[in-house]
Scaffold this motif. Structure first.
Motif, PDB file in Angstrom:
ATOM      1  N   MET A   1      40.258  45.268  45.563  1.00 35.18           N
ATOM      2  CA  MET A   1      40.259  44.019  44.804  1.00 35.18           C
ATOM      3  C   MET A   1      41.607  43.323  44.948  1.00 35.18           C
ATOM      4  SD  MET A   1      38.230  44.639  41.253  1.00 35.18           S
ATOM      5  CE  MET A   1      39.230  46.044  40.776  1.00 35.18           C
ATOM      6  N   ILE A   2      41.589  42.035  44.794  1.00 34.02           N
ATOM      7  CA  ILE A   2      42.786  41.218  44.951  1.00 34.02           C
ATOM      8  C   ILE A   2      43.289  40.764  43.592  1.00 34.02           C
ATOM      9  CG2 ILE A   2      43.644  39.037  45.870  1.00 34.02           C
ATOM     10  CD1 ILE A   2      41.649  39.382  48.174  1.00 34.02           C
ATOM     11  N   ARG A   3      44.591  40.930  43.368  1.00 34.25           N
ATOM     12  CA  ARG A   3      45.197  40.444  42.131  1.00 34.25           C
ATOM     13  C   ARG A   3      45.547  38.970  42.285  1.00 34.25           C
ATOM     14  NH1 ARG A   3      47.662  41.842  37.467  1.00 34.25           N
ATOM     15  NH2 ARG A   3      47.411  44.093  37.787  1.00 34.25           N
ATOM     16  N   LEU A   4      45.162  38.171  41.306  1.00 34.46           N
ATOM     17  CA  LEU A   4      45.410  36.736  41.354  1.00 34.46           C
ATOM     18  C   LEU A   4      46.794  36.392  40.819  1.00 34.46           C
ATOM     19  CD1 LEU A   4      41.960  35.400  40.051  1.00 34.46           C
ATOM     20  CD2 LEU A   4      42.669  35.799  42.419  1.00 34.46           C
ATOM     21  N   ASP A   5      47.370  35.363  41.395  1.00 32.49           N
ATOM     22  CA  ASP A   5      48.664  34.847  40.960  1.00 32.49           C
ATOM     23  C   ASP A   5      48.428  33.832  39.838  1.00 32.49           C
ATOM     24  OD1 ASP A   5      51.113  33.586  40.614  1.00 32.49           O
ATOM     25  OD2 ASP A   5      51.531  33.425  42.766  1.00 32.49           O
ATOM     26  N   LYS A   6      49.074  34.025  38.715  1.00 37.56           N
ATOM     27  CA  LYS A   6      48.897  33.111  37.581  1.00 37.56           C
ATOM     28  C   LYS A   6      49.374  31.697  37.898  1.00 37.56           C
ATOM     29  CE  LYS A   6      49.079  36.471  33.794  1.00 37.56           C
ATOM     30  NZ  LYS A   6      49.763  36.843  32.523  1.00 37.56           N
ATOM     31  N   ASN A   7      50.235  31.571  38.884  1.00 36.99           N
ATOM     32  CA  ASN A   7      50.806  30.264  39.213  1.00 36.99           C
ATOM     33  C   ASN A   7      50.056  29.543  40.328  1.00 36.99           C
ATOM     34  OD1 ASN A   7      53.053  30.576  37.371  1.00 36.99           O
ATOM     35  ND2 ASN A   7      53.894  32.044  38.834  1.00 36.99           N
ATOM     36  N   GLU A   8      48.985  30.145  40.831  1.00 36.90           N
ATOM     37  CA  GLU A   8      48.211  29.537  41.909  1.00 36.90           C
ATOM     38  C   GLU A   8      46.724  29.703  41.633  1.00 36.90           C
ATOM     39  OE1 GLU A   8      47.348  30.100  46.688  1.00 36.90           O
ATOM     40  OE2 GLU A   8      48.963  31.203  45.725  1.00 36.90           O
ATOM     41  N   ILE A   9      46.010  28.590  41.636  1.00 39.39           N
ATOM     42  CA  ILE A   9      44.575  28.643  41.378  1.00 39.39           C
ATOM     43  C   ILE A   9      43.843  28.809  42.701  1.00 39.39           C
ATOM     44  CG2 ILE A   9      42.569  27.425  40.450  1.00 39.39           C
ATOM     45  CD1 ILE A   9      44.415  26.076  38.464  1.00 39.39           C
ATOM     46  N   SER A  10      43.509  30.024  43.039  1.00 37.48           N
ATOM     47  CA  SER A  10      42.769  30.326  44.255  1.00 37.48           C
ATOM     48  C   SER A  10      42.050  31.655  44.076  1.00 37.48           C
ATOM     49  CB  SER A  10      43.709  30.389  45.471  1.00 37.48           C
ATOM     50  OG  SER A  10      44.618  31.466  45.338  1.00 37.48           O
ATOM     51  N   PHE A  11      41.011  31.866  44.880  1.00 37.08           N
ATOM     52  CA  PHE A  11      40.226  33.102  44.857  1.00 37.08           C
ATOM     53  C   PHE A  11      39.897  33.501  46.290  1.00 37.08           C
ATOM     54  CE2 PHE A  11      39.358  31.323  40.687  1.00 37.08           C
ATOM     55  CZ  PHE A  11      39.340  32.450  39.860  1.00 37.08           C
ATOM     56  N   PRO A  12      39.616  34.775  46.503  1.00 39.98           N
ATOM     57  CA  PRO A  12      39.047  35.161  47.801  1.00 39.98           C
ATOM     58  C   PRO A  12      37.719  34.432  48.006  1.00 39.98           C
ATOM     59  CG  PRO A  12      39.649  37.091  46.492  1.00 39.98           C
ATOM     60  CD  PRO A  12      39.747  35.916  45.581  1.00 39.98           C
TER      61      PRO A  12
END
Length: 217
Positions: A1-12
């Motif tokens: 799984m990929i951890r999301l960056d709180k400062n960037e709105i993006s997803f796999p």
């Protein structure tokens, strides 16, 4: 799984990334912008309050095509009587609060956190989330809420305080809007919605329909 960056709105990209049992990412935040972006790409949050945010895009996907809705003879009799009355967006806050608080058979708690609830209230204020209310003798006895993305309605949660209230509200909603809705995203399987005609379709088919919807909005 990929951890999301709180400062960037993006997803796999959920079309090429399967993740683990439908979970494609974790972390990030529950901002209005991230939630809206996620749903447009077939992704939704589902986690236990107090734990890490999990983002899902399950394969297969549980959906309902409006022209496939099934209405039993007993439900048709209920709908033909003045048992319930219905409204939309009349009391979003009470609907989502009841979805959080009303216990369901086989469930000991709720997945709907206070933070997520407030985000959906904001989305409603922006005209992006809608509620359906079911009334009996001027009392709110059932309903559900979700996000409207073009011709796709992404259902989130429903509640009922009396028998058949949420089912009647759902049928009424589908039959009222069947000419303008292409798809209702039910996310994950429930016997309740399967009895009304919802079924599983491959994730890729769901994402293709969603992408087509987004292009024509």
């Amino acid at each position: 799984m990929i951890r999301l960056d709180k400062n960037e709105i993006s997803f796999p990209d959920p079309e090429i990334y399967d993740g683990h049992e439908g979970i494609i990412a974790f972390g990030g935040d529950l901002s209005v912008e991230r939630i809206w972006f996620a749903y447009q790409h077939g992704i939704f949050p589902w986690y236990n309050p107090g734990e890490e945010i999990l983002w899902w895009c399950p394969d297969p996907r549980f959906v309902l095509f409006p022209d496939e809705i099934k209405v039993s003879k007993s439900m048709r009799k209920i709908l033909n009587r003045p048992t319930f009355t219905f409204s939309e967006n009349k009391n979003f806050r009470d609907v989502i609060k009841n979805c959080q608080e009303v216990t369901r058979k086989g469930q000991s708690g709720t997945w709907l956190s206070d933070e997520l609830m407030m985000v959906f209230i904001q989305l409603h204020e922006y005209g992006l989330a809608k509620s359906v209310e079911v009334w009996q003798n001027d009392e709110l006895v059932g309903g559900f809420y979700g996000l409207q993305i073009g011709n796709v309605f992404c259902g989130e949660s429903m509640f009922a305080k009396v028998s058949n209230a949420s089912k009647a509200g759902f049928i009424h909603f589908v039959e009222t809007h069947k000419n303008e809705l292409e798809l209702i995203d039910c996310q994950s399987h429930t016997d309740h919605l399967e009895s009304l005609g919802a079924r599983m379709i491959p994730k890729r088919e769901f994402l293709k329909l969603l992408r087509k919807n987004n292009e024509h909005r």
